[in-house]
Enzyme design. Sequence first.
Site, short mmCIF file in Angstrom:
data_model
loop_
_atom_site.label_atom_id
_atom_site.label_comp_id
_atom_site.label_asym_id
_atom_site.label_seq_id
_atom_site.Cartn_x
_atom_site.Cartn_y
_atom_site.Cartn_z
N ASP A 32 0.95 -1.07 -0.18
CA ASP A 32 0.05 -0.29 -0.25
C ASP A 32 0.77 1.07 -0.28
O ASP A 32 1.03 1.64 0.81
CB ASP A 32 -0.85 0.07 1.71
CG ASP A 32 -1.77 -1.10 1.22
OD1 ASP A 32 -2.26 -1.77 0.23
OD2 ASP A 32 -2.05 -1.63 2.46
N GLU A 241 -11.00 0.09 -3.01
CA GLU A 241 -10.44 0.53 -1.99
C GLU A 241 -9.70 1.33 -2.43
O GLU A 241 -9.40 0.93 -3.53
CB GLU A 241 -10.06 -0.09 -1.36
CG GLU A 241 -9.78 -1.43 -1.45
CD GLU A 241 -8.94 -2.30 -1.10
OE1 GLU A 241 -9.30 -2.98 0.32
OE2 GLU A 241 -8.40 -3.37 -1.55
#
Length: 342
Positions: A32, A241
């Site tokens: 991420d 997301e």
Amino acid sequence: IRVYAVNGSSNKKVPEALFPQKPLITHMYTADPSAHVFDGKLYIYPSHDIESGVVRDSSGGHFDMRDYHVFSIDEVTPNTKVVDHGQALHVDQVPWATKQMWAPDAAEKDGKYYLYFPAKDKNNIFRIGVATANTPTGPFVPEAQPIKDAYSIDPSVFQDDDGSYYLYVGGIMGGQLQRWQTGSYIEEDKYPADNEPVYMPKIAKLNADMKSLAQPLQDVVIQDEFGKPIVQGDFDRKFFEAAWVHKIKDIYYLSYSTGHSRFIQYGTSKSPYGPFTWRGKVLEPVLGWTNHHSIAEFKGKWYLFFHDSSLSDGKTHLRSVKMVELIHNEDGTIQTVDAYFG
Ligand code: FUB
């Protein structure tokens, strides 16, 4: 030869990966990646993946991360040196948080640095926290409480040219966005029908203190080429997301992960609030279930930061950060990256 199970090769011309198949960080698992340039240096704020032994489940319990490290890069070369600045924040330092320190982001304002992060509170609800430091690498000192009225996961903060800062959040399933559709948290997972608009990411302007919302979170609508909100049944384009905004001239780009179909898609808008009109794919699926990225300009070139599970031989919760150059075409579209078949 290792053959990765991704969705086939793309016949589009893609920029050459700077480090094909090569993770930037190999002494730990990282994911991420949120990248920013502060004072001429490139910083990466990733999740720090660990093997904690939690069995894989649909709410992402196996992503059981506990701390953050900050990394920096002075120069991008074929052998780019990445510096690990050590632990910047640990879940045990955050009074309200109990576990699952998921995808973070950072912002700078007036010489102070702010780390935004999601974590589960004592009631198992994802909240968004903020921690402050005097340097981009921390250590960061967390606020005693999460940011009021912010929820779900994957915070990213976009600084606009006029000095405004916007917080984007949202993640489906394990990220709990589906539980906030009434404005308050309900312990039930309800999803739209296939022909109904998908749950969209949320945005709110930040107050000058960078630690509170200046307005309630509101939907960032992603619409198709006909101006209709993307629907739940639009498997390849629906928001899941990892919302990330970057801007070139007066065009705002919102890129995001589609979850199950595992693409990074993007849309453009004339406003940070949207609506964003879908324009195409940024990144093809990578090895591992999740796909999560950021986009940043460094020394005149744009880069895509992403992760995959190649270093752990495919373990979804043990990922590694990579970067490739990202090309924007003259007409404002982005050339799709295929990390393996470029
Ligand atoms: O790293 C944990 C979660 O996996 C992130 O918050 C999601 O975006 C996905 O990458």
